[in-house]
Design a protein around this motif. Structure first.
Motif: not given
Length: 234
Positions: A171-173, A188-196, A213-218
């Motif tokens: 699945r792409r999404w 936003g939560w996945v980004r925050n977990l590995i970022g902030f 890859s999904w997060l990058d697409r988002c």
């Protein structure tokens, strides 16, 4: 269209454009769900930055809209029946905006409820668990000598990422070829977990294939890039 005078929050954060949807938020993982959705559907809105560092979400004016004292919250001046309508809880707001505009939510009943299911998955599991990792790994909880709480939330967060990894197989999404509020609720939560939170290695994020890859697409979507910065922090 009625005025916003019935809402005390509109007196503290006056609307320059009262005909537009009013967003009261800050760009946290929960807050950006709504700003991203609004940018995606291109519904005119006016953002108001709530300084949670100064406890503005606990003021009487904010509590009059959300008695739970959390961002985000909205007032739609053109709500159901054409009357102003206030709403809080990011998941509920996502559903409201999707149903109001007919966007970001499949129209077929089965796919619609499947999408809602993944939004609830984020609300009930991903947000609370990732947030606990943030507390015990980055914030005050890291000073606690007993590391069993951190390990519990680390293991559960890693498991939840595994659920997403499985879901994204082929699945792409989250819902396949269609980008929906399910993706918006989670990104936003996945980004925050590995970022902030800085927990990328802690949860072995780079061992995954599909979720990164999904997060990058988002994050490559222009509306997401804009929404992540709205409202500007005080």
């Amino acid at each position: 269209m009625s005025s916003l005078s019935a809402f005390p929050i509109a007196a503290r954060w006056p609307a320059q454009h009262p005909e537009r949807l009013q967003l009261y938020s800050v760009p946290t993982p929960n807050g950006v769900k709504v700003s991203i959705a609004l940018e995606e559907i291109e519904l005119p809105y006016e953002p108001h930055a709530i300084d949670i560092g100064k406890n503005e979400s606990w003021t009487p004016e904010f509590l009059s809209l959300n008695p739970n004292g959390k961002i985000p919250a909205i007032i739609d001046p053109d709500g159901p029946g054409g009357k102003p309508f206030g709403l809080f809880e990011s998941g509920a707001i996502l559903l409201y905006l999707a149903e109001k505009t007919g966007l970001l939510l499949p129209r077929g009943a089965a796919a619609r409820y499947e999408t809602i299911q993944w939004v609830f998955f984020q609300m009930a599991a991903v947000g609370p668990m990732f947030g606990q990792v943030g507390y015990f790994y980055k914030f005050a909880g890291r000073e606690i000598e007993d590391k069993r709480p951190l390990e519990r939330y680390r293991a559960e967060s890693k498991r939840l990422l595994g659920v997403l990894e499985t879901r994204l197989d082929g699945r792409r999404w989250i819902m396949g070829d269609e980008y929906t509020i399910a993706d918006i609720s989670l990104l936003g939560w996945v980004r925050n977990l590995i970022g902030f939170y800085g927990a990328r290695d802690l949860v072995a994020f780079d061992d995954l294939e599909r979720v990164p890859s999904w997060l990058d697409r988002c994050l490559a979507r222009p509306a997401v890039q804009r929404g992540l910065e709205i409202p500007k922090r005080p």
